[in-house]
Design a protein around this motif. Structure first.
Motif, PDB file in Angstrom:
ATOM      1  N   PHE A 171       0.829  -1.209   0.000  1.00 11.10           N
ATOM      2  CA  PHE A 171       0.000   0.000   0.000  1.00 11.10           C
ATOM      3  C   PHE A 171       0.862   1.257   0.000  1.00 11.10           C
ATOM      4  O   PHE A 171       0.551   2.242  -0.684  1.00 11.10           O
ATOM      5  N   ALA A 172       1.965   1.232   0.745  1.00 10.72           N
ATOM      6  CA  ALA A 172       2.870   2.388   0.770  1.00 10.72           C
ATOM      7  C   ALA A 172       3.430   2.652  -0.626  1.00 10.72           C
ATOM      8  O   ALA A 172       3.601   3.814  -1.033  1.00 10.72           O
ATOM      9  N   THR A 173       3.699   1.581  -1.386  1.00  5.49           N
ATOM     10  CA  THR A 173       4.212   1.741  -2.745  1.00  5.49           C
ATOM     11  C   THR A 173       3.156   2.368  -3.644  1.00  5.49           C
ATOM     12  O   THR A 173       3.463   3.214  -4.493  1.00  5.49           O
ATOM     13  N   ARG A 174       1.898   1.957  -3.484  1.00  5.85           N
ATOM     14  CA  ARG A 174       0.802   2.568  -4.242  1.00  5.85           C
ATOM     15  C   ARG A 174       0.746   4.082  -3.976  1.00  5.85           C
ATOM     16  O   ARG A 174       0.619   4.878  -4.918  1.00  5.85           O
ATOM     17  N   LEU A 175       0.840   4.455  -2.699  1.00  2.00           N
ATOM     18  CA  LEU A 175       0.791   5.874  -2.351  1.00  2.00           C
ATOM     19  C   LEU A 175       2.011   6.619  -2.874  1.00  2.00           C
ATOM     20  O   LEU A 175       1.900   7.745  -3.383  1.00  2.00           O
ATOM     21  N   ALA A 176       3.189   6.004  -2.736  1.00  5.42           N
ATOM     22  CA  ALA A 176       4.431   6.651  -3.169  1.00  5.42           C
ATOM     23  C   ALA A 176       4.438   6.874  -4.674  1.00  5.42           C
ATOM     24  O   ALA A 176       4.995   7.863  -5.165  1.00  5.42           O
ATOM     25  N   CYS A 177       3.808   5.961  -5.413  1.00  5.40           N
ATOM     26  CA  CYS A 177       3.748   6.088  -6.868  1.00  5.40           C
ATOM     27  C   CYS A 177       3.098   7.399  -7.282  1.00  5.40           C
ATOM     28  O   CYS A 177       3.486   8.020  -8.276  1.00  5.40           O
ATOM     29  N   VAL A 178       2.125   7.840  -6.502  1.00  7.36           N
ATOM     30  CA  VAL A 178       1.429   9.101  -6.780  1.00  7.36           C
ATOM     31  C   VAL A 178       2.173  10.286  -6.172  1.00  7.36           C
ATOM     32  O   VAL A 178       2.256  11.362  -6.768  1.00  7.36           O
ATOM     33  N   ALA A 179       2.748  10.070  -4.989  1.00  4.93           N
ATOM     34  CA  ALA A 179       3.325  11.182  -4.221  1.00  4.93           C
ATOM     35  C   ALA A 179       4.736  11.566  -4.643  1.00  4.93           C
ATOM     36  O   ALA A 179       5.142  12.725  -4.495  1.00  4.93           O
ATOM     37  N   MET A 180       5.517  10.625  -5.174  1.00  6.45           N
ATOM     38  CA  MET A 180       6.920  10.905  -5.467  1.00  6.45           C
ATOM     39  C   MET A 180       7.067  11.882  -6.623  1.00  6.45           C
ATOM     40  O   MET A 180       6.331  11.812  -7.610  1.00  6.45           O
ATOM     41  N   SER A 181       8.038  12.769  -6.484  1.00  6.43           N
ATOM     42  CA  SER A 181       8.379  13.681  -7.581  1.00  6.43           C
ATOM     43  C   SER A 181       9.234  12.933  -8.599  1.00  6.43           C
ATOM     44  O   SER A 181       9.769  11.851  -8.308  1.00  6.43           O
ATOM     45  N   SER A 241       9.173   5.658   2.720  1.00  9.44           N
ATOM     46  CA  SER A 241       9.376   6.981   3.332  1.00  9.44           C
ATOM     47  C   SER A 241       8.819   8.101   2.460  1.00  9.44           C
ATOM     48  O   SER A 241       8.672   9.236   2.920  1.00  9.44           O
ATOM     49  N   LYS A 242       8.507   7.790   1.190  1.00 11.85           N
ATOM     50  CA  LYS A 242       7.979   8.790   0.268  1.00 11.85           C
ATOM     51  C   LYS A 242       6.465   8.697   0.084  1.00 11.85           C
ATOM     52  O   LYS A 242       5.892   9.387  -0.757  1.00 11.85           O
ATOM     53  N   CYS A 243       5.791   7.871   0.881  1.00 11.45           N
ATOM     54  CA  CYS A 243       4.360   7.638   0.645  1.00 11.45           C
ATOM     55  C   CYS A 243       3.478   8.765   1.166  1.00 11.45           C
ATOM     56  O   CYS A 243       2.289   8.832   0.834  1.00 11.45           O
ATOM     57  N   GLN A 244       4.017   9.644   1.991  1.00 10.22           N
ATOM     58  CA  GLN A 244       3.307  10.815   2.528  1.00 10.22           C
ATOM     59  C   GLN A 244       2.120  10.453   3.429  1.00 10.22           C
ATOM     60  O   GLN A 244       1.193  11.243   3.599  1.00 10.22           O
ATOM     61  N   ASN A 245       2.164   9.259   3.995  1.00  8.83           N
ATOM     62  CA  ASN A 245       1.213   8.882   5.045  1.00  8.83           C
ATOM     63  C   ASN A 245       2.038   8.662   6.305  1.00  8.83           C
ATOM     64  O   ASN A 245       2.677   7.619   6.459  1.00  8.83           O
ATOM     65  N   GLN A 246       2.051   9.655   7.191  1.00  9.68           N
ATOM     66  CA  GLN A 246       2.974   9.617   8.320  1.00  9.68           C
ATOM     67  C   GLN A 246       2.688   8.467   9.275  1.00  9.68           C
ATOM     68  O   GLN A 246       3.604   7.893   9.859  1.00  9.68           O
ATOM     69  N   TRP A 247       1.400   8.095   9.432  1.00  9.14           N
ATOM     70  CA  TRP A 247       1.064   6.964  10.297  1.00  9.14           C
ATOM     71  C   TRP A 247       1.685   5.679   9.755  1.00  9.14           C
ATOM     72  O   TRP A 247       2.238   4.870  10.500  1.00  9.14           O
ATOM     73  N   LEU A 300       5.865   1.404   9.937  1.00 13.81           N
ATOM     74  CA  LEU A 300       6.870   0.606   9.233  1.00 13.81           C
ATOM     75  C   LEU A 300       8.272   0.866   9.780  1.00 13.81           C
ATOM     76  O   LEU A 300       9.060  -0.064   9.980  1.00 13.81           O
ATOM     77  N   ASN A 301       8.576   2.121  10.048  1.00 17.97           N
ATOM     78  CA  ASN A 301       9.919   2.484  10.498  1.00 17.97           C
ATOM     79  C   ASN A 301      10.187   2.052  11.932  1.00 17.97           C
ATOM     80  O   ASN A 301      11.259   1.526  12.239  1.00 17.97           O
TER      81      ASN A 301
END
Length: 224
Positions: A97-107, A148-154, A159-160
């Motif tokens: 799920f983090a990868t799905r979010l990062a795909c949209v959020a990453m520059s 770390s690039k998924c922009q969902n801090q929770w 994960l971290n």
């Protein structure tokens, strides 16, 4: 600044230093799984007083590398079958799920840096003659970089702080299995290509498949 304040800073620095040392020694197996944590022995081994050592051990408990139980003291965790299965199941769901979010959020700059990171990993693998795929901690780690690039801090915090160091401990085994090295790098490039194409569904599927494949390798190793 008062003397007490200076002493507190010094103790915090010592605690952080020994925390990092013990953490890496646990992950790499220098301190064996299941070993009982004796404060006196550790204080002598790492040349540190009990105060900073206790703070370091508390941090190790908080990231799940040390387990403290009533009446039995503290021990390094043991990566038995059940624990590793749980970790990989959580990874597959959460990192996917983090990868799905990062795909949209990453520059695009983030993605370009990710390609450069994989080029460094590929060079390191060649230097080891294809025998090892060891990654440094943090932003030099492919998986860490993405979540770390998924922009969902929770999600990042969980994960971290809960899974990442146990994950590193698991991966220290699988990353040194030659049969896993080239497929892992291939998977990583495929995931980054999906991110670069801004295809979040495919990126998530590929990450989940990659982690599931890693678990199958580890599972076979444990079964043997």
């Amino acid at each position: 600044m008062s003397i007490n304040a200076l002493q507190a800073i010094k103790q915090d620095t010592l605690s952080e230093h020994v925390f990092q040392q013990i953490k890496e020694d646990i992950i790499t197996g220098v301190i064996p799984q299941g070993q009982k944590i004796g404060e006196a022995g550790l204080a002598k081994s790492y040349d540190i007083s009990r105060g900073p050592l206790r703070e370091a051990l508390h941090k190790l408990e908080s990231i799940n590398l040390v387990d403290r139980r009533p009446h039995s003291g503290s021990r390094v965790i043991t990566l038995d079958f059940a624990m590793m299965q749980d970790v990989y199941q959580m990874r597959e769901a959460m990192e996917g799920f983090a990868t799905r979010l990062a795909c949209v959020a990453m520059s695009q700059s983030d993605i370009d840096n990710l390609y450069r990171l994989l080029e460094k990993h590929e060079s390191s693998i060649k230097q080891s003659e294809g025998k090892r795929y060891l990654q440094q901690e943090g932003s030099l780690d492919f998986h860490y970089y993405i979540f770390s690039k998924c922009q969902n801090q929770w999600l990042i915090d969980y994960l971290n702080n809960k899974l990442y160091q146990v994950l590193r401990m698991c991966r220290h085994r699988s990353s040194q299995m030659p049969l896993r090295v080239e497929p892992a790098l291939h998977d990583h490039y495929a995931i980054v290509n999906a991110i670069n194409n801004r295809d979040p569904e495919l990126a998530e599927i590929l990450m989940r498949r990659h982690i599931s494949g890693a678990w199958k390798i580890v599972k076979n190793l444990l079964d043997k």
